[in-house]
Scaffold this motif. Structure first.
Motif, mmCIF file in Angstrom:
data_model
loop_
_atom_site.group_PDB
_atom_site.id
_atom_site.type_symbol
_atom_site.label_atom_id
_atom_site.label_comp_id
_atom_site.label_asym_id
_atom_site.label_seq_id
_atom_site.Cartn_x
_atom_site.Cartn_y
_atom_site.Cartn_z
ATOM 1 N N LYS A 16 0.952 -1.241 -0.049
ATOM 2 C CA LYS A 16 -0.047 -0.232 0.051
ATOM 3 C C LYS A 16 0.946 1.248 0.285
ATOM 4 O O LYS A 16 0.571 2.162 -0.866
ATOM 5 C CB LYS A 16 -1.141 -0.075 0.968
ATOM 6 N N ARG A 19 2.624 1.669 -3.317
ATOM 7 C CA ARG A 19 1.669 2.093 -4.401
ATOM 8 C C ARG A 19 1.356 3.585 -4.416
ATOM 9 O O ARG A 19 1.637 4.357 -5.010
ATOM 10 C CB ARG A 19 0.139 1.476 -4.169
ATOM 11 N N GLU A 20 1.266 4.167 -2.940
ATOM 12 C CA GLU A 20 1.134 5.414 -2.687
ATOM 13 C C GLU A 20 2.245 6.212 -3.040
ATOM 14 O O GLU A 20 2.380 7.505 -3.657
ATOM 15 C CB GLU A 20 0.823 5.895 -1.151
ATOM 16 N N ARG A 23 2.502 6.850 -6.950
ATOM 17 C CA ARG A 23 1.639 7.649 -7.370
ATOM 18 C C ARG A 23 1.950 9.058 -7.007
ATOM 19 O O ARG A 23 1.182 9.971 -7.677
ATOM 20 C CB ARG A 23 0.169 7.209 -6.926
ATOM 21 N N ASP A 24 2.645 9.251 -5.874
ATOM 22 C CA ASP A 24 2.768 10.510 -5.474
ATOM 23 C C ASP A 24 3.970 11.204 -6.177
ATOM 24 O O ASP A 24 5.054 11.085 -5.961
ATOM 25 C CB ASP A 24 3.182 10.585 -3.995
ATOM 26 N N ARG A 226 -3.461 13.494 8.040
ATOM 27 C CA ARG A 226 -4.636 13.019 7.058
ATOM 28 C C ARG A 226 -5.746 12.426 7.839
ATOM 29 O O ARG A 226 -6.829 12.111 7.298
ATOM 30 C CB ARG A 226 -4.221 12.113 6.283
ATOM 31 N N GLN A 227 -5.443 12.308 9.171
ATOM 32 C CA GLN A 227 -6.629 11.609 9.992
ATOM 33 C C GLN A 227 -7.028 10.230 9.588
ATOM 34 O O GLN A 227 -8.006 9.753 9.672
ATOM 35 C CB GLN A 227 -7.592 12.500 10.137
ATOM 36 N N THR A 228 -5.771 9.321 9.278
ATOM 37 C CA THR A 228 -6.048 8.115 8.520
ATOM 38 C C THR A 228 -5.381 7.173 9.824
ATOM 39 O O THR A 228 -5.825 5.677 9.628
ATOM 40 C CB THR A 228 -5.256 7.750 7.252
ATOM 41 N N ASN A 231 -8.011 4.863 11.440
ATOM 42 C CA ASN A 231 -8.721 3.954 10.880
ATOM 43 C C ASN A 231 -7.686 2.453 10.931
ATOM 44 O O ASN A 231 -7.961 1.501 10.958
ATOM 45 C CB ASN A 231 -8.973 3.967 9.334
ATOM 46 N N GLY B 84 -9.677 10.482 7.944
ATOM 47 C CA GLY B 84 -9.388 10.982 6.602
ATOM 48 C C GLY B 84 -8.991 10.055 5.518
ATOM 49 O O GLY B 84 -9.032 8.745 6.053
ATOM 50 N N LEU B 85 -8.540 10.378 4.477
ATOM 51 C CA LEU B 85 -8.107 9.142 3.494
ATOM 52 C C LEU B 85 -6.888 9.456 2.876
ATOM 53 O O LEU B 85 -6.042 10.613 3.019
ATOM 54 C CB LEU B 85 -9.305 9.094 2.439
ATOM 55 N N TYR B 86 -6.422 8.325 2.232
ATOM 56 C CA TYR B 86 -4.861 8.604 1.687
ATOM 57 C C TYR B 86 -5.184 8.949 0.358
ATOM 58 O O TYR B 86 -6.164 8.487 -0.714
ATOM 59 C CB TYR B 86 -4.285 7.202 1.192
ATOM 60 N N ALA B 87 -4.652 10.283 -0.116
ATOM 61 C CA ALA B 87 -4.739 10.865 -1.392
ATOM 62 C C ALA B 87 -4.855 10.091 -2.796
ATOM 63 O O ALA B 87 -5.608 10.411 -3.687
ATOM 64 C CB ALA B 87 -4.009 11.976 -1.416
ATOM 65 N N HIS B 88 -3.931 9.250 -2.636
ATOM 66 C CA HIS B 88 -3.392 8.514 -4.057
ATOM 67 C C HIS B 88 -4.133 7.135 -4.095
ATOM 68 O O HIS B 88 -3.793 6.328 -4.935
ATOM 69 C CB HIS B 88 -1.992 8.471 -4.061
ATOM 70 N N SER B 89 -4.978 6.633 -2.876
ATOM 71 C CA SER B 89 -5.569 5.414 -3.289
ATOM 72 C C SER B 89 -7.193 5.823 -3.534
ATOM 73 O O SER B 89 -7.690 6.726 -3.143
ATOM 74 C CB SER B 89 -5.673 4.765 -1.886
ATOM 75 N N GLU B 93 -9.678 0.954 -3.130
ATOM 76 C CA GLU B 93 -8.300 0.515 -2.724
ATOM 77 C C GLU B 93 -8.539 0.547 -1.051
ATOM 78 O O GLU B 93 -7.801 -0.240 -0.410
ATOM 79 C CB GLU B 93 -7.328 1.243 -3.384
ATOM 80 N N ARG B 129 -9.388 8.335 -7.239
ATOM 81 C CA ARG B 129 -8.489 8.553 -6.057
ATOM 82 C C ARG B 129 -9.131 9.553 -5.077
ATOM 83 O O ARG B 129 -9.627 10.446 -5.567
ATOM 84 C CB ARG B 129 -6.790 8.886 -6.446
#
Lengths: 422, 255
Positions: A16, A19-20, A23-24, A226-228, A231, B84-89, B93, B129
């Motif tokens: 994961k 992948r991020e 893509r960044d 990001r407040q992730t 989760n 929040g979420l991951y910007a690139h997923s 995903e 995304r």
């Protein structure tokens, strides 16, 4: 928590994060741009300067004389030299003193008389500006003048029935002796190469100035920002496997960036070692490349020694930075620390290289951070012994493990994870 | 079933939660109501094992939040208030990532992802995304992540916050379906009408303490109010609410 579960969670987080990262584009740019762009700029500059030198070497430097009649022999000498040729002075010297010439040689009226009397005649080299081209023109003129001066000197010594040795009672020769068991000898790319000695330790820490730290920032404190993070924490995934998954992505990216820097450093080392051969002979492209590879210390021992030092060192730095970033409440807090590291580490590297004596006691190689920097310095100075390398690797591996454990521990603590949570 | 017994949490000098006890049964929607700073989020974080209690404990389907964290996490789905979420997923995903971390994969997981995309009406952005998602879209994805492992116990902290009317109705329908399926739901919200409509029982929490529990109808009757909002004001104390509003206004001005 079984090993299988650990491996599964590690793999999930790793892919994961990978992948991020792919893509960044911004992170990728900051990771790979410095090692690609900066040497590119340096190569362009070197090519420009090199082409100017080659042009000067091929055509010679156009020079003119002020009061040429006072030194006809010298003028002839300049005209016959490969590095220079004499051009006529401009018709209107008030408007343009140089004309075609890049340098003017000003001859005194009594030039010949002074030389005939065995005295010292004063000539002046006047150049147009302070450009790179003028700098090389000035060097070429000085070289031809030196030849002429040597000819006169030889003639004077011959008159007195003396030789060059009479002028130089003591000759000083400099050299460095590698220890018997040094890891990389001069033939293997080691040796006294000041460029590599300074460049490579800096390259090792260069990822800090590039995107390496940004990547750690994003994978740790970025989760809070990001407040992730919540989760992630409410899943049954093991915290250690999460840290390891993130860390591995950062490590791979760091190693790729450092490998780029190191390859460039080794090639630079090769250019430095083969410098005269590269300039003096007219070789084809593939021949130049072969010479560079041969001269860049392609010896397996050198590369292996570098890897042995760099891998635990990188893990240690990544682990420490990750531990801090896991603790930081937000990007602002993390960046404050990063700024200190980014300023402090390169300064520490330079200080270590220059302040520590060439020969240090072996315990220095076990000092965190400094040990590896000194070891890399000494590897390229040809003075690193095998025992020093092993001490450095052993200690760095312990520190790397400690840093990893610290990162995992901080990432598992409530007081760090809940900092910054809303 | 989620049972909370004398749960407490102290942050240095601040007692966020004091001696909290309640039980939410299977097939029940249990509302947790309280003004901002009442201790609701801290309580929910303790239940989800993100924060360790300083005293007391809670059990999720019999698993202790102190000693059986992994089992608790497997049996609990939580929608946190500010997630929040991951910007690139992509949405898909995100759901797959959390599903994988819950040990799910293969066709079963993909089927459940499609089900959640369908139920939460996320088709339009299922393969987009997350960068640039609206608050409502983020909320839906995060809700999907909380439900990906099909938990029997669900904690929803402000589930309809930021959602449009259609999505809000969809989420409310999902909550009612959870009850019908015999799941245990703890719902924390500021919407009184939502509580009245959805919750079987409610606990009013203020300054880390439960002030009253009962069905919405019982609370309305007990405090001689016309509706739950009036009852809530009566229970908390109008003065306290005024102070709260003033503090919030001051915070907003400072920001």
């Amino acid at each position: 928590m079984t090993l299988k579960q650990f491996g599964r969670d590690f793999r999930i987080v790793f892919f994961k994060e990978l992948r991020e990262l792919f893509r960044d584009r911004r992170s990728l740019f900051w990771l790979f741009a410095p090692p690609i762009i900066l040497p590119g700029i340096a190569i362009c500059a070197a090519l420009f300067i090199g082409s100017q030198i080659i042009r000067i070497a091929d055509e010679g430097v156009p020079v003119t004389f002020e009061n040429a009649a006072a030194a006809p022999d010298l003028v002839n000498h300049f005209d016959e030299a490969d590095a220079t040729y004499v051009v006529d002075p401009p018709e209107n010297p008030e408007e343009d003193a140089f004309g075609e010439a890049l340098a003017i040689i000003v001859i005194p009226e009594d030039f010949q008389e002074i030389l005939a009397d065995g005295g010292t005649a004063q000539v002046q080299i006047v150049t147009k500006d302070s450009s790179v081209l003028t700098f090389f023109a000035s060097s070429a003129v000085r070289s031809v003048l030196d030849d002429y001066r040597d000819d006169i000197l030889q003639a004077r010594l011959a008159e007195l029935d003396l030789t060059d040795d009479w002028l130089e009672p003591i000759r000083i020769d400099e050299g460095r002796r590698a220890t018997q068991e040094s890891v990389a000898s001069e033939d293997e790319g080691g040796g006294s190469n000041i460029v590599a000695t300074i460049f490579l330790p800096l390259a090792v820490t260069s990822w800090l100035l590039g995107g390496g730290m940004g990547l750690i920032l994003d994978t740790t404190v970025g989760e809070k920002e990001r407040q992730t993070i919540e989760n992630l924490l409410v899943t049954p995934a093991n915290r250690m496997s999460i840290v390891m998954g993130k860390m591995t992505v950062v490590f791979i990216a760091s190693m790729m960036v450092m490998s780029l820097w190191l390859t460039e450093g080794l090639l630079l080392n090769g250019v430095s070692n083969a410098g005269t051969d590269l300039v003096s002979s007219s070789m084809s492209g593939p021949e130049v490349l072969q010479l560079l590879v041969e001269s860049s210390g392609s010896a397996l021992g050198l590369v292996l020694a570098l890897l042995v030092m760099i891998i635990p060192f990188t893990i240690m730095l990544n682990g420490l930075v990750m531990a801090w970033c896991a603790y930081a409440a937000n990007y602002r807090e993390a960046n404050l620390f990063m700024a200190l590291v980014q300023l402090g580490l390169p300064a520490t590297v330079l200080l270590t290289i220059f302040s520590l004596p060439p020969e240090v006691v072996e315990v220095v190689y076990a000092v965190p951070l400094f040990g590896t920097i000194v070891a890399i310095r000494d590897l390229f100075s040809g003075t690193l012994s095998m025992s020093a390398l092993l001490i450095n690797f052993g200690s760095a591996a312990v520190y790397a493990t400690g840093a990893l454990a610290l990162a995992a521990w901080v990432f598992g603590r409530e007081w760090s994870l809940t900092r910054g949570l809303q | 079933m989620i049972s909370v017994l004398n749960l407490a949490k102290r942050f240095k000098d601040f007692q966020a939660v004091k001696d909290l006890s309640f039980a939410a049964q299977a097939g029940e929607v249990f509302g947790l109501l309280g003004p901002n700073g009442a201790g609701k989020t801290t309580t929910l974080r303790m239940l989800s094992t993100v924060v360790q209690p300083t005293a007391g404990t809670a059990k999720v389907d019999g698993f202790d939040i102190r000693t059986e964290k992994e089992a608790v996490r497997r049996n609990l789905g939580i929608l946190v208030e500010s997630a929040g979420l991951y910007a690139h997923s992509t949405t898909r995903e995100h759901l797959r990532y959390i599903g994988n971390l819950h040990g799910l994969d293969g066709a079963g997981l993909e089927k459940h992802i499609n089900y959640l995309i369908d139920v939460l009406d996320m088709h339009d952005f299922a393969d987009r995304r997350a960068k640039g998602f609206s608050r409502g879209m983020v909320r839906k994805v995060v809700l999907g992540m909380a439900l990906i492992h099909d938990p029997l116990n669900i904690i929803l902290d402000e589930p309809t916050q930021g959602l449009d009317v259609v999505s809000t109705r969809a989420v409310r329908a999902i909550i009612q379906r959870f009850r019908a399926e015999g799941r245990c739901v703890i719902l924390s919200t500021h919407h009184m009408d939502e509580v009245e409509r959805l919750c079987d029982r409610v606990a009013i929490i203020h300054r880390g303490e439960i002030l009253a529990t009962g069905t919405p109808a019982e609370l309305i009757t007990r405090f001689g109010a016309d509706n739950l909002e009036t009852a809530f004001v009566e229970i908390i104390g109008a003065e306290a609410l005024l102070r709260e509003a003033e503090r919030e206004a001051a915070d907003t001005t400072r920001r």
